[in-house]
Design a protein around this motif. Structure first.
Motif, short mmCIF file in Angstrom:
data_model
loop_
_atom_site.label_atom_id
_atom_site.label_comp_id
_atom_site.label_asym_id
_atom_site.label_seq_id
_atom_site.Cartn_x
_atom_site.Cartn_y
_atom_site.Cartn_z
N GLY A 1 -16.68 -49.29 -8.26
CA GLY A 1 -17.13 -48.29 -7.28
C GLY A 1 -17.60 -47.01 -7.96
N TYR B 1 -11.60 -39.26 -5.82
CA TYR B 1 -11.29 -40.10 -6.98
C TYR B 1 -11.93 -41.47 -6.77
CZ TYR B 1 -7.94 -42.00 -10.53
OH TYR B 1 -7.34 -42.56 -11.63
N LEU B 2 -12.77 -41.88 -7.69
CA LEU B 2 -13.39 -43.21 -7.63
C LEU B 2 -13.11 -43.94 -8.94
CD1 LEU B 2 -16.93 -42.45 -6.12
CD2 LEU B 2 -14.96 -43.46 -4.94
N ALA B 3 -13.00 -45.27 -8.85
CA ALA B 3 -12.62 -46.03 -10.04
C ALA B 3 -13.40 -47.32 -10.18
CB ALA B 3 -11.12 -46.34 -10.00
N GLY C 1 -13.85 -48.54 -4.54
CA GLY C 1 -13.37 -47.81 -5.72
C GLY C 1 -12.65 -46.52 -5.41
N ARG C 2 -12.64 -46.13 -4.13
CA ARG C 2 -11.99 -44.86 -3.79
C ARG C 2 -10.48 -44.96 -3.95
NH1 ARG C 2 -8.15 -43.14 0.60
NH2 ARG C 2 -8.49 -40.93 0.83
N ILE C 3 -9.91 -43.98 -4.62
CA ILE C 3 -8.46 -43.88 -4.77
C ILE C 3 -7.99 -42.69 -3.96
CG2 ILE C 3 -6.60 -43.40 -6.42
CD1 ILE C 3 -8.14 -45.03 -8.50
N ILE D 1 -0.82 -41.88 -6.27
CA ILE D 1 -0.76 -40.79 -7.25
C ILE D 1 0.60 -40.12 -7.21
CG2 ILE D 1 -1.80 -38.61 -8.00
CD1 ILE D 1 -4.43 -39.74 -7.16
#
Lengths: 323, 331
Positions: free
Chosen positions: B124, B119-121, A209-211, A216
């Motif tokens: 996760g 940043y997590l989405a 889930g890390r972006i 960006i």
């Protein structure tokens, strides 16, 4: 003023002792991608098409951390992300959390062109990929043995770090691609259109889930009518310094030329954290980094070209007429 | 010693025809949340604590499009996003695709403080919320009857809405489609007339009496959005930004805010052009937004407050240490 192109395959602590079997396939891919770009620009393709074409080529190379060859999350999966931006219209598209799309950059372009949105992530992005009929593969396609080993080593290092109360001393760089290898490309075509594209697998052992900075707009990727920028390095640092936009903001609000703007932004980010490639509307090119090296290449219409890893002295540069 | 200041918003692009009762309700919620922030600042809380507390309160009230009361995706679910930034050290945290976390802004803060990432989405982010022991609720907690009705209307009109608080009878959906194509008459946003377009993202920007700034923004996004859609609110530099000079939270047409990196540009204009806060805000609203409609609130490190928008109205409130306090919607 003519066309110009610059591309990168990641910045970081790249040891000079990098063995030829790790160096050469990457150098070859950089040269091949540059040739592809130059031919496309000479054939009159738009900057947007060219950056997409180059990033697809880099994604398909398993030696860079994007597409096939993406590094693994702590769960052992791949989660790829990418973004693309057109300078004159400032239209943009971005994707995160892809696990089956062969070319993330092309999906980012479809988000820009076929949806009312800019940015889709995870299952929604995957569903959109299927709607659009882009090429997908089993997640195993993207996972290389090398990256399975990198994850194993990263987890081992983490465990060590948890077991000892003293923070670990910085390890000598044993691996050249554990957190680097993001790919990107910027271009200006002979009609003056600017574009940028960036694609990555993120960093080894990242949380699911890390972006990072790559998808960006304004961080890893940014283009305006003044310039196009693609950045690489430590994502968290690039996000907080809005690196991509800041190069453009210094040109726009302070009137700095491209090279000065880029140098100033890179100098403002902690040492070892960032590298970027950029082109301006005036056809200038710059490739700067505050890491030990950056896989990079560039060319301009007047015959200059350069392919390198470490600072200039070692790079393979060709001015007009050769020297 | 600096002077504290606080600004909050509940969305830009307010419909002039919004029923009086609803306008009053929104102003009451804004005033209550603003007062909460003022009380915390007077008690010496840090800017970071204040923006989190105020946004939590705005998320918890179903009046605005964040937390409870979030807009629904095409699939009828809620996917919330939020970000927070500490001007000191420019630390930041963000989350997207959150579906069970009661207060997404607090999860964003945990990402900043307790994870190695910014940043997590999606899954996760949800897993991380559980690891951190944050309060989680069923997705249905966030879904209000009003929003279920709006989604239905949005689907009938086959459009994406930020939100839809203006009562329309069933027969009016045809009028809605007709209005959407009638660009000549009044302002249009994302192809929709302003009268049916009321984004109600929430945000807060604060400078505390130590001169430290922080900003936070939280949203449910667009009504009838594609699942997986990420807007400007979680993006550092777009919807949210804080540094030594100022703190900014934006709202409105997300895509326009992303393209213009609106929040960062207020700071960049101060830093690189040397403009004071309100002039920087005015410059960015005028010069940096293309055809998109948006608004923003901001505070400077020296205790000024400012806001700007290029649409009909913005739910907003601000207060400063010298006793100034204002809650408003229109120009």
């Amino acid at each position: 003023m003519g066309w110009a192109i610059a591309l990168h395959g990641g910045a970081g602590d790249i040891p000079r002792s990098l063995p030829p079997e790790r160096r050469e396939p990457r150098m070859a891919t950089l040269r091949r991608s540059l040739d592809l770009a130059v031919a496309a620009l000479q054939a009159g393709r738009t900057a947007l098409d060219v950056v997409e074409l180059v990033v697809r080529e880099l994604e398909n190379c398993p030696h860079f951390n994007a597409g096939k060859g993406s590094v693994l999350t702590s769960d052992g999966t791949v989660e790829m992300e990418a973004s693309i931006m057109d300078g004159n219209t400032m239209r943009c598209g971005a994707v995160s959390g892809l696990s089956t799309v062969v070319n993330a950059i092309s999906l980012a372009r479809l988000v820009m062109e076929k949806t009312p949105h800019i940015y889709l992530g995870f299952h929604g992005a995957e569903a959109f990929a299927r709607d659009q009929g882009v090429e997908t593969r089993d997640p195993g396609h993207f996972i290389t043995d090398e990256n399975i080993e990198r994850l194993r080593l990263a987890k081992q290092a983490n465990r060590v770090q948890i077991d000892y109360t003293q923070p670990m001393k910085a390890q000598p760089p044993t691996d050249d691609n554990s957190r680097i290898g993001t790919v990107g490309c910027v271009a200006i075509d002979s009609s003056g259109n600017l574009a940028t594209a960036t694609s990555t697998g993120g960093l080894v052992n990242k949380m699911a889930g890390r972006i990072g900075d790559t998808p960006i707009i304004g961080a890893g990727t940014y283009a305006s009518p003044l310039c196009a920028v693609s950045a690489t390095g430590k994502g968290e640092s690039i996000i907080r310094h809005t690196v991509g936009r800041d190069v453009a903001a210094l040109m726009e609000h302070r009137g700095l030329p491209l090279k000065e703007a880029a140098a100033r932004v890179v100098a403002g980010v902690p040492r070892g954290d960032v590298g970027l490639v950029a082109v301006s509307a005036a056809g200038e090119v710059t490739m700067v980094y505050n890491t030990s090296g950056m896989f990079r290449a560039c060319a301009t219409e007047d015959g200059y070209s350069e392919v390198g890893i470490w600072p200039e002295a070692d790079s393979d540069a060709n001015a007009n007429g050769g020297n | 010693m600096g002077r504290w200041a606080i600004a909050i918003h509940g969305g830009a692009g307010v419909d002039p025809n919004l029923p009086e009762q609803r306008q009053e309700e929104a102003k009451r919620v804004l005033a209550r949340c603003l007062q909460l922030g003022v009380d915390l600042l007077r008690a010496g809380s840090s800017a970071l604590d204040v923006v989190e507390a105020v946004v939590r309160e705005l998320e918890t009230d179903p009046c605005f499009n964040s937390g409870r009361g979030s807009a629904l995706t095409r699939a009828g679910t809620v996917e919330m996003e939020a970000s927070i930034m500490d001007g000191r050290g420019r630390r930041c945290g963000a989350v997207s695709g959150v579906s069970t976390v009661r207060n997404p802004v607090s999860l964003a803060r945990r990402v900043m403080e307790k994870s190695p990432h910014s940043y997590l989405a999606f899954a996760g982010a949800e897993d991380f919320a559980r690891d951190q022991g944050l309060e989680v609720v069923d997705n249905s907690y966030f879904i209000t009857d009003e929003n279920v009705g709006m989604l239905k209307l949005a689907k009938e009109a086959n459009t994406i809405l930020f939100d839809y608080r203006v009562p329309l009878s069933g027969a009016d959906t045809c009028a809605l489609a007709a209005a959407a194509s009638d660009n000549a008459n009044g302002m249009v946003m994302n192809g929709l007339p302003i009268s049916i377009y009321a984004p109600e993202t929430v945000g807060c920007a604060v400078v505390d009496s130590n001169g430290f700034t922080a900003a936070a923004t939280s949203t449910g996004g667009l009504m009838n959005k594609m699942t997986g859609r990420i807007g400007d609110s979680p993006l550092i530099g777009a919807g949210t930004y804080a540094c030594g000079l100022c703190a900014v939270s934006c709202t409105g047409e997300g895509e326009a805010i992303i393209r213009s990196t609106l929040a960062r540009d207020v700071a960049a204009v101060m830093e690189y052009k040397g403009l004071p806060l309100q002039e920087a805000v005015d410059f960015c609203v005028k010069e940096r937004l293309d055809e998109g409609f948006a608004g923003l609130i901001a505070v400077s490190g020296t205790g000024e407050v400012a806001y700007g928008f290029n649409c009909t109205g913005m739910f907003r409130g601000c207060a400063t240490e010298d006793g100034f306090m204002e809650v408003g919607i229109w120009e």
